[in-house]
Design a protein around this motif. Structure first.
Motif, short mmCIF file in Angstrom:
data_model
loop_
_atom_site.label_atom_id
_atom_site.label_comp_id
_atom_site.label_asym_id
_atom_site.label_seq_id
_atom_site.Cartn_x
_atom_site.Cartn_y
_atom_site.Cartn_z
N LEU A 65 12.37 12.19 -3.51
CA LEU A 65 12.67 10.91 -2.41
C LEU A 65 11.58 9.86 -2.35
N LYS A 66 11.90 8.72 -1.99
CA LYS A 66 10.84 7.64 -2.00
C LYS A 66 10.77 6.84 -0.70
N PRO A 67 9.39 6.41 -0.44
CA PRO A 67 9.50 5.92 0.99
C PRO A 67 10.47 4.75 1.32
N ASP A 68 11.04 4.18 0.12
CA ASP A 68 12.14 3.12 0.18
C ASP A 68 13.29 3.73 1.09
N ASP A 69 13.41 5.09 0.63
CA ASP A 69 14.61 5.60 1.32
C ASP A 69 14.78 5.87 2.66
N VAL A 70 13.47 5.99 3.33
CA VAL A 70 13.26 6.02 4.58
C VAL A 70 13.38 4.57 5.15
N LEU A 71 12.53 3.90 4.78
CA LEU A 71 12.60 2.44 5.03
C LEU A 71 14.24 1.81 5.21
N LYS A 72 15.04 2.36 4.08
CA LYS A 72 16.31 1.68 4.23
C LYS A 72 17.06 2.33 5.24
N ILE B 14 0.81 -1.23 -0.22
CA ILE B 14 0.09 -0.04 -0.03
C ILE B 14 0.86 1.16 0.08
N ILE B 15 2.00 1.22 0.59
CA ILE B 15 2.94 2.32 0.69
C ILE B 15 3.52 2.46 -0.79
N GLN B 16 3.94 1.50 -1.34
CA GLN B 16 4.43 1.55 -2.74
C GLN B 16 3.19 2.13 -3.93
N GLN B 17 2.00 1.32 -3.57
CA GLN B 17 0.68 1.93 -4.25
C GLN B 17 0.81 3.50 -4.25
N LEU B 18 0.78 3.99 -2.99
CA LEU B 18 0.30 5.30 -2.71
C LEU B 18 1.56 6.10 -3.18
N ALA B 19 2.89 5.68 -3.07
CA ALA B 19 3.90 6.53 -3.66
C ALA B 19 3.69 6.57 -5.08
N ASP B 20 3.26 5.45 -5.86
CA ASP B 20 2.87 5.70 -7.29
C ASP B 20 2.21 6.68 -7.77
N VAL B 21 1.05 6.77 -7.08
CA VAL B 21 -0.02 7.80 -7.19
C VAL B 21 0.53 9.02 -6.86
N TRP C 82 1.49 10.46 8.01
CA TRP C 82 2.03 9.49 7.14
C TRP C 82 1.85 10.13 5.42
N PHE C 83 0.44 10.29 5.23
CA PHE C 83 0.25 10.56 3.91
C PHE C 83 1.09 11.84 3.34
N HIS C 84 0.79 13.02 4.40
CA HIS C 84 1.38 14.00 3.99
C HIS C 84 3.10 14.08 3.99
N SER C 85 3.75 13.22 4.99
CA SER C 85 4.94 13.01 4.95
C SER C 85 5.59 12.46 3.51
N MET C 86 4.67 11.45 2.86
CA MET C 86 4.92 10.95 1.73
C MET C 86 4.97 12.02 0.50
N VAL C 87 3.72 12.97 0.71
CA VAL C 87 3.81 14.19 -0.18
C VAL C 87 5.05 14.77 -0.12
N LEU C 88 5.32 15.15 0.83
CA LEU C 88 6.84 15.85 1.00
C LEU C 88 8.16 14.85 0.50
N LEU C 89 8.05 13.73 0.77
CA LEU C 89 9.11 12.97 0.12
C LEU C 89 9.25 13.00 -1.16
N LEU D 173 15.63 3.26 8.21
CA LEU D 173 15.17 2.61 9.58
C LEU D 173 15.75 1.20 9.63
N GLU D 174 15.96 0.70 8.40
CA GLU D 174 16.71 -0.71 8.62
C GLU D 174 18.12 -0.53 8.99
N ARG D 175 18.85 0.54 8.51
CA ARG D 175 20.37 0.69 9.00
C ARG D 175 20.23 1.07 10.50
N ARG D 176 19.28 1.61 11.11
CA ARG D 176 19.20 1.73 12.42
C ARG D 176 18.88 0.67 13.48
#
Length: 107
Positions: free
Chosen positions: A79-86, A4-11, A67-74, A88-91
């Motif tokens: 930037l993409k949600p995956d950048d943030v997920l990476k 759903i995050i990827q679908q939203l990012a695509d939209v 979250w939605f408005h954070s994704m709009v900012l990204l 978080l994964e690093r941390r």
């Protein structure tokens, strides 16, 4: 969940190409960064107020807006949600104190 995050990012990316009067997101992009940041701040404040109120449904609703408005900012910043997920994964696996110390050393 990532679907759903990827679908939203695509939209959100598609909305960059649309006229401001075609969608809410397009209008945000056309109004620019300051307007997007204002909306993000409003949503953060509403999330805090919901948490203080303790209504779980309201907390979920306001967090979804945040979250939605954070994704709009990204998306606006290229930037993409995956950048943030990476990040978080690093941390992951670091204590918060270790992560904070690493940030301070790199500054």
């Amino acid at each position: 969940m990532n679907d759903i995050i990827q679908q939203l990012a695509d939209v959100l990316e598609q909305r960059k190409q649309e006229a401001a009067d075609k969608s809410y997101v397009s209008s945000l992009y056309h109004k620019g960064l300051d307007h997007i940041l204002k909306k993000l701040g409003e949503e953060a404040t509403e999330t805090v107020i919901a948490a203080k109120g303790g209504d779980k449904d309201q907390i979920i609703y306001e967090t979804a807006d945040l979250w939605f408005h954070s994704m709009v900012l990204l998306a606006h910043q290229g930037l993409k949600p995956d950048d943030v997920l990476k990040e978080l994964e690093r941390r992951f696996g670091l204590s918060g104190l270790e992560e904070k110390a690493q940030r301070q050393q790199s500054n």
